[in-house]
Design an enzyme around this catalytic site. Structure first.
Site: not given
Length: 441
Positions: A186, A193, A332
């Site tokens: 990431e 991730e 998000r």
């Protein structure tokens, strides 16, 4: 597999121990281990446990509760094949009178999904949980707040401990029946991730809990510490859990409409309208720790502004480019410390309210919100998420839909726990305060 198939498989594979797992109100996995030959009894009658010892469950005078294993969650732990094997089953929690326990987070999600089903929908989810891998002190065995690497997003690093650990995590997940779509480094150093297949909501939520267990276990076996803490390091990106959602009806994605602008249906827009209406209260579930709000600050790609957009990553909710059955929204703001059962129950309930009541979302924002001035945000009506846990809990207290979705038991217990957490934080003296004031005041 059905019950009898599982029992025969366990005997033929010489599996010696069965872990019965549940999730507490904070989203933490709990389990009890039983010998393999006790599983038939557990399937038929349940396994008794002390509910008063689980955070957020019941009082001591109501403590006798039962675990009932869900056969669809059976899997073998791939790291327990040294002379014996262990398997696990995720359980539902029942009261001593045989009724489902209202405070079981998995049950709350089931109720939310049943409500969607009554309205003709089935729910699908794809999470993107991020985590940090940290070294450990060989003498104390405690994690050290240092980077394993200096990599960035999608970096192809030299083969190192973090890279090897991530590969082993993927292999373990695949062995446990979780289909991994991608894994990568990431944005931040030591941050990773792993994305797994978009699937039916309850199955995916169970997989999130399994994923966390696998990540922590494999890291431990590699001599590392894995943390889902949203912001362990100052000055770099924190860990989120972007959550992709869609609703299907009769095998068709109801978020897709080729005749509408951007091929986005009214159902999707109304769903977004419902989520945005309740997002301040949902933040108490999506971002449930003091540390969660150290991630939700401008400048580190974390959403702080309540807005939605077609593909714009500076918005709290975006619509990724995929269309057809891949049409979805991406919320998000959540982070991986969220209890995934409660998170998805609240998101889908808010979205369904939007669909049922035709709640129009604000106008989609195409500009980079991070670069907008406060005056520009005010002009287009962009509000901000709560800035700390106390503000989020205060929003949760005012939201009647959230109380209904969580149920009175979890609603009251959760607020009680989080207010206690905020009080502990408020009276604690931190290193920042010592460094800031001790020598000059």
């Amino acid at each position: 597999m059905e019950r009898e198939e599982i029992l025969k498989f366990i005997e033929s594979e010489k599996i010696k121990f069965i872990r019965l797992q549940i999730t507490d109100i904070n989203g933490l996995l709990k389990n009890v281990e039983i010998p393999w030959d006790e599983l038939r009894n557990s399937f038929e009658k349940g396994t008794m446990f002390d509910g008063s010892s689980i955070e957020g469950f019941v009082r001591i005078e109501e403590s006798d509760m039962y675990l009932k294993p869900d056969p669809s969650t059976f899997t073998i732990y791939p790291w327990t094949d040294k002379g014996y094997k262990s398997a696990r089953l995720i359980c539902d929690v029942y009261n001593s009178n045989g009724t489902p326990f209202e405070g079981d987070p998995r049950y709350r999600l089931k109720l939310a999904l049943d409500n969607l089903k009554k309205n003709g929908f089935s729910a699908y989810v794809g999470p993107e949980p991020e985590f940090f891998l940290l070294p450990k002190d060989p003498q104390t065995n405690k994690p050290i707040l240092e980077f394993l690497d200096n990599g960035g997003y999608f970096d192809l690093l030299p083969i190192d401990q973090g890279e090897e650990t991530r590969k082993d995590i993927v292999l373990a997940l695949e062995e446990m029946g979780i289909n991994v779509e991608a894994s990568h480094h990431e944005v931040a150093p030591s941050q990773h991730e792993i994305d797994f297949t978009y699937d039916e909501a309850l199955k995916t939520t169970d997989n999130i809990q399994t994923f966390k267990l696998v990540v922590k276990t494999i890291a431990l076996l590699k001599g590392l510490h894995a943390t889902f803490m949203p912001k362990p390091f100052f000055g770099i990106n924190g860990s989120g859990m972007h959550t992709h959602l869609s609703l299907f009806r009769d095998g068709e994605n109801t978020f897709y409409d080729p005749k509408k602008p951007f091929e986005v249906s009214d159902t999707l827009k109304f769903f977004v309208g419902g989520v945005l209406k309740h997002i301040k209260a949902i933040t108490a579930i999506a971002n449930p720790t003091i540390n969660s709000f150290k991630r939700l600050v401008p400048g580190y790609e974390a959403p702080v502004n309540i807005a939605w957009s077609q593909s714009n990553r500076s918005a709290l909710i975006r619509v990724p480019a995929s269309r057809g059955n891949g049409t979805r929204i991406e919320v998000r703001s959540p982070d991986p410390t969220a209890n995934p059962y409660l998170l998805l129950a609240t998101l889908f309930a808010a979205g369904l309210e939007g669909v049922k009541n035709n709640i129009e979302p604000p106008k989609a924002v195409s500009a980079n919100i991070y670069h907008m001035t406060p005056e520009e945000r005010d002009k287009v009506g962009i509000e901000q998420l709560p800035s700390n846990l106390k503000e989020a809990i205060d929003e949760l207290k005012k939201d009647n839909l959230m109380k209904e979705v969580l149920g009175e038991h979890i609603f009251n217990k959760y607020i009680e726990l989080k207010e206690r957490e905020w009080k502990e934080y408020s009276i604690n003296v931190t290193n920042w305060e010592i460094n800031k004031y001790l020598w000059i005041m």
